[in-house]
Design an enzyme around this catalytic site. Sequence first.
Site, PDB file in Angstrom:
ATOM      1  N   TYR A 193       0.625  -0.987   0.275  1.00 55.21           N
ATOM      2  CA  TYR A 193       0.370  -0.308  -0.233  1.00 55.21           C
ATOM      3  C   TYR A 193       0.792   0.916  -0.119  1.00 55.21           C
ATOM      4  O   TYR A 193       1.101   2.420  -1.090  1.00 55.21           O
ATOM      5  CB  TYR A 193      -1.054  -0.343   1.456  1.00 55.21           C
ATOM      6  CG  TYR A 193      -1.384   1.427   1.137  1.00 55.21           C
ATOM      7  CD1 TYR A 193      -2.537   1.446   0.332  1.00 55.21           C
ATOM      8  CD2 TYR A 193      -1.580   1.324   2.374  1.00 55.21           C
ATOM      9  CE1 TYR A 193      -3.050   2.961   1.150  1.00 55.21           C
ATOM     10  CE2 TYR A 193      -2.427   2.709   3.299  1.00 55.21           C
ATOM     11  CZ  TYR A 193      -3.606   3.599   2.229  1.00 55.21           C
ATOM     12  OH  TYR A 193      -4.033   4.481   2.754  1.00 55.21           O
ATOM     13  N   THR A 201       7.293   3.309  12.829  1.00 58.75           N
ATOM     14  CA  THR A 201       5.680   3.399  13.079  1.00 58.75           C
ATOM     15  C   THR A 201       5.943   4.018  14.789  1.00 58.75           C
ATOM     16  O   THR A 201       6.534   3.899  16.424  1.00 58.75           O
ATOM     17  CB  THR A 201       5.062   1.787  13.809  1.00 58.75           C
ATOM     18  OG1 THR A 201       4.115   1.702  14.009  1.00 58.75           O
ATOM     19  CG2 THR A 201       5.906   1.096  14.054  1.00 58.75           C
ATOM     20  N   TYR A 220       5.326  -6.470  17.225  1.00 60.65           N
ATOM     21  CA  TYR A 220       5.243  -5.463  16.066  1.00 60.65           C
ATOM     22  C   TYR A 220       6.234  -3.947  16.263  1.00 60.65           C
ATOM     23  O   TYR A 220       7.485  -3.295  15.585  1.00 60.65           O
ATOM     24  CB  TYR A 220       4.330  -5.070  15.443  1.00 60.65           C
ATOM     25  CG  TYR A 220       4.279  -3.982  14.459  1.00 60.65           C
ATOM     26  CD1 TYR A 220       4.786  -4.053  13.249  1.00 60.65           C
ATOM     27  CD2 TYR A 220       3.644  -3.110  14.417  1.00 60.65           C
ATOM     28  CE1 TYR A 220       4.915  -2.987  12.309  1.00 60.65           C
ATOM     29  CE2 TYR A 220       3.591  -1.589  13.720  1.00 60.65           C
ATOM     30  CZ  TYR A 220       3.924  -1.812  12.287  1.00 60.65           C
ATOM     31  OH  TYR A 220       4.012  -1.538  11.945  1.00 60.65           O
ATOM     32  N   PHE A 250       2.013   7.508  11.805  1.00 49.64           N
ATOM     33  CA  PHE A 250       0.284   7.226  13.193  1.00 49.64           C
ATOM     34  C   PHE A 250      -0.793   6.951  11.899  1.00 49.64           C
ATOM     35  O   PHE A 250       0.093   5.517  11.336  1.00 49.64           O
ATOM     36  CB  PHE A 250       0.218   8.758  13.339  1.00 49.64           C
ATOM     37  CG  PHE A 250       1.476   8.943  14.315  1.00 49.64           C
ATOM     38  CD1 PHE A 250       2.386   8.726  14.321  1.00 49.64           C
ATOM     39  CD2 PHE A 250       0.901   8.808  15.461  1.00 49.64           C
ATOM     40  CE1 PHE A 250       3.520   9.269  15.343  1.00 49.64           C
ATOM     41  CE2 PHE A 250       1.649   9.015  16.673  1.00 49.64           C
ATOM     42  CZ  PHE A 250       2.689   9.302  17.241  1.00 49.64           C
ATOM     43  N   ASN A 251      -1.504   7.019  11.760  1.00 53.36           N
ATOM     44  CA  ASN A 251      -2.453   5.832  11.065  1.00 53.36           C
ATOM     45  C   ASN A 251      -2.989   6.256   9.313  1.00 53.36           C
ATOM     46  O   ASN A 251      -3.501   7.419   9.622  1.00 53.36           O
ATOM     47  CB  ASN A 251      -4.007   5.729  11.848  1.00 53.36           C
ATOM     48  CG  ASN A 251      -3.789   5.066  13.325  1.00 53.36           C
ATOM     49  OD1 ASN A 251      -3.140   4.962  14.369  1.00 53.36           O
ATOM     50  ND2 ASN A 251      -4.910   3.426  13.473  1.00 53.36           N
ATOM     51  N   ARG A 298      -8.886  -4.463  21.917  1.00 53.98           N
ATOM     52  CA  ARG A 298      -8.468  -5.471  21.050  1.00 53.98           C
ATOM     53  C   ARG A 298      -6.860  -5.595  22.266  1.00 53.98           C
ATOM     54  O   ARG A 298      -5.813  -4.664  22.083  1.00 53.98           O
ATOM     55  CB  ARG A 298      -7.967  -4.977  19.526  1.00 53.98           C
ATOM     56  CG  ARG A 298      -7.515  -5.607  19.000  1.00 53.98           C
ATOM     57  CD  ARG A 298      -7.047  -5.251  17.550  1.00 53.98           C
ATOM     58  NE  ARG A 298      -6.736  -3.798  17.180  1.00 53.98           N
ATOM     59  CZ  ARG A 298      -6.493  -3.478  15.872  1.00 53.98           C
ATOM     60  NH1 ARG A 298      -6.952  -3.641  15.110  1.00 53.98           N
ATOM     61  NH2 ARG A 298      -5.734  -2.467  16.361  1.00 53.98           N
TER      62      ARG A 298
HETATM   63  N1  UDP Z   1     -10.591  -0.323  15.115  1.00 50.73           N
HETATM   64  C1  UDP Z   1     -11.556  -1.175  15.776  1.00 50.73           C
HETATM   65  N2  UDP Z   1     -12.661  -1.949  15.169  1.00 50.73           N
HETATM   66  C2  UDP Z   1     -11.995  -2.782  13.416  1.00 50.73           C
HETATM   67  C3  UDP Z   1     -10.780  -2.303  13.676  1.00 50.73           C
HETATM   68  C4  UDP Z   1      -9.580  -1.191  14.556  1.00 50.73           C
HETATM   69  O1  UDP Z   1     -12.910  -0.612  16.948  1.00 50.73           O
HETATM   70  O2  UDP Z   1     -12.343  -3.248  13.438  1.00 50.73           O
HETATM   71  C5  UDP Z   1      -9.843   0.489  16.088  1.00 50.73           C
HETATM   72  C6  UDP Z   1      -8.328   0.248  16.981  1.00 50.73           C
HETATM   73  O3  UDP Z   1      -8.752  -0.749  18.650  1.00 50.73           O
HETATM   74  C7  UDP Z   1      -7.542   1.203  17.469  1.00 50.73           C
HETATM   75  C8  UDP Z   1      -8.252   2.106  16.381  1.00 50.73           C
HETATM   76  O4  UDP Z   1      -9.697   1.444  14.923  1.00 50.73           O
HETATM   77  O5  UDP Z   1      -8.433   2.214  18.349  1.00 50.73           O
HETATM   78  C9  UDP Z   1      -7.373   2.151  14.856  1.00 50.73           C
HETATM   79  O6  UDP Z   1      -7.182   0.790  13.910  1.00 50.73           O
HETATM   80  P1  UDP Z   1      -5.923   0.549  13.276  1.00 50.73           P
HETATM   81  O7  UDP Z   1      -6.363  -1.219  12.772  1.00 50.73           O
HETATM   82  O8  UDP Z   1      -6.580   0.576  11.728  1.00 50.73           O
HETATM   83  O9  UDP Z   1      -4.603   0.148  12.790  1.00 50.73           O
HETATM   84  P2  UDP Z   1      -3.830   0.498  14.270  1.00 50.73           P
HETATM   85  O10 UDP Z   1      -4.076   1.905  15.310  1.00 50.73           O
HETATM   86  O11 UDP Z   1      -3.951  -0.685  14.942  1.00 50.73           O
HETATM   87  O12 UDP Z   1      -2.249   0.997  14.113  1.00 50.73           O
END
Ligand code: UDP
Length: 326
Positions: A11, A115, A139, A167-168, A277
């Site tokens: 990506y 990251t 990770y 970040f995201n 999670r």
């Molecule tokens: N998240 C969620 N539902 C999902 C996928 C992600 O609530 O199906 C939440 C996850 O717990 C985090 C945020 O969305 O708080 C961003 O998650 P993502 O996996 O996109 O990126 P990360 O922050 O883990 O790199």
Amino acid sequence: MRVLVTGGAGYIGSVVAAQLLEAGHEVSVLDDLSTGHRDAVPAGCRLFEGGIRERGAEVLAETGAEAVLHFAARSVVPESVAHPERYWDGNLGCTLALLEAMRTHGVGRIVFSSTAAVYGEPESSPIPEDAPVRPGNPYGASKAAIDTALTEYARLHGIGAVSLRYFNVAGAYAGLGERHDPETHLIPIVLQVARGLRESVAVYGEDYPTADGSCVRDYIHVADLAEAHLLALDGCRPGEHRVFNLGNGTGFSVREVIDVCRKVTGHPVPAVSAERRPGDPATLVASSESARRELGWTPRRPELHRIVADAWEFHTGRTAADTAAG
Ligand code: UDP
């Protein structure tokens, strides 16, 4: 410049490869296609299929690369918790092999995909680069270890290294977007619901110390992120390892992201509460002041609505492509 992009079928790597070509660089891609897509490698790049350990040195020699942009990595936090060895080997081990190949072939610059996960649960927000590095999962730990190795390679071998701590990342650019299988990231999952591919999105935890209880993240457009890589390439200084956070400095909760996706797609997007999670910090928001000041970077697409709209355009295009393909 002649550049090698590892993970250029993925990506972020593919978007950076596209921008490097647009800027007039000669771009080669090394990718084992384990998670990337052959059709994501921009036309105009030379694709070498294979692993870094197997082909890294050969490809550097053959292309005469002057710099490496290193994206190839494993990046799924829950997988790293279940199989840390894959992250030590696939991220740290392969990067060490790459650094040795660079040393052997006299390649003096590297821009590395690091990251925000290296910071773990931060003490304060927004996070500056000098915040403590305390990764909360394998990770992040593997990326933090690579950052340490880069500091040493810069100090001892004189390479110029830049680590960019993402970040995201979301959105799409030039027909290149996020296509993971299985998908774990929030925005593409919500858009799958809007496309009718899932019934609902799970909100992982609503008891965090945030305004609405769901996790807060800093979402950055992939095209803005990619632009920072081109600036970082120019910003590699022999003997120095420079580290920059890349984000917009604004946090959005999971619930807020889902709301923006509803507005962009016009779909009700059912959301259900779920357990936290493992490994998720409550809030991750970047201070990118250093990247702005030292690299001259300005994110040009900071609005979450725009980020989601570009991702949506990419995903609806894929729905059409998938349907046409039968
Ligand atoms: N998240 C969620 N539902 C999902 C996928 C992600 O609530 O199906 C939440 C996850 O717990 C985090 C945020 O969305 O708080 C961003 O998650 P993502 O996996 O996109 O990126 P990360 O922050 O883990 O790199």
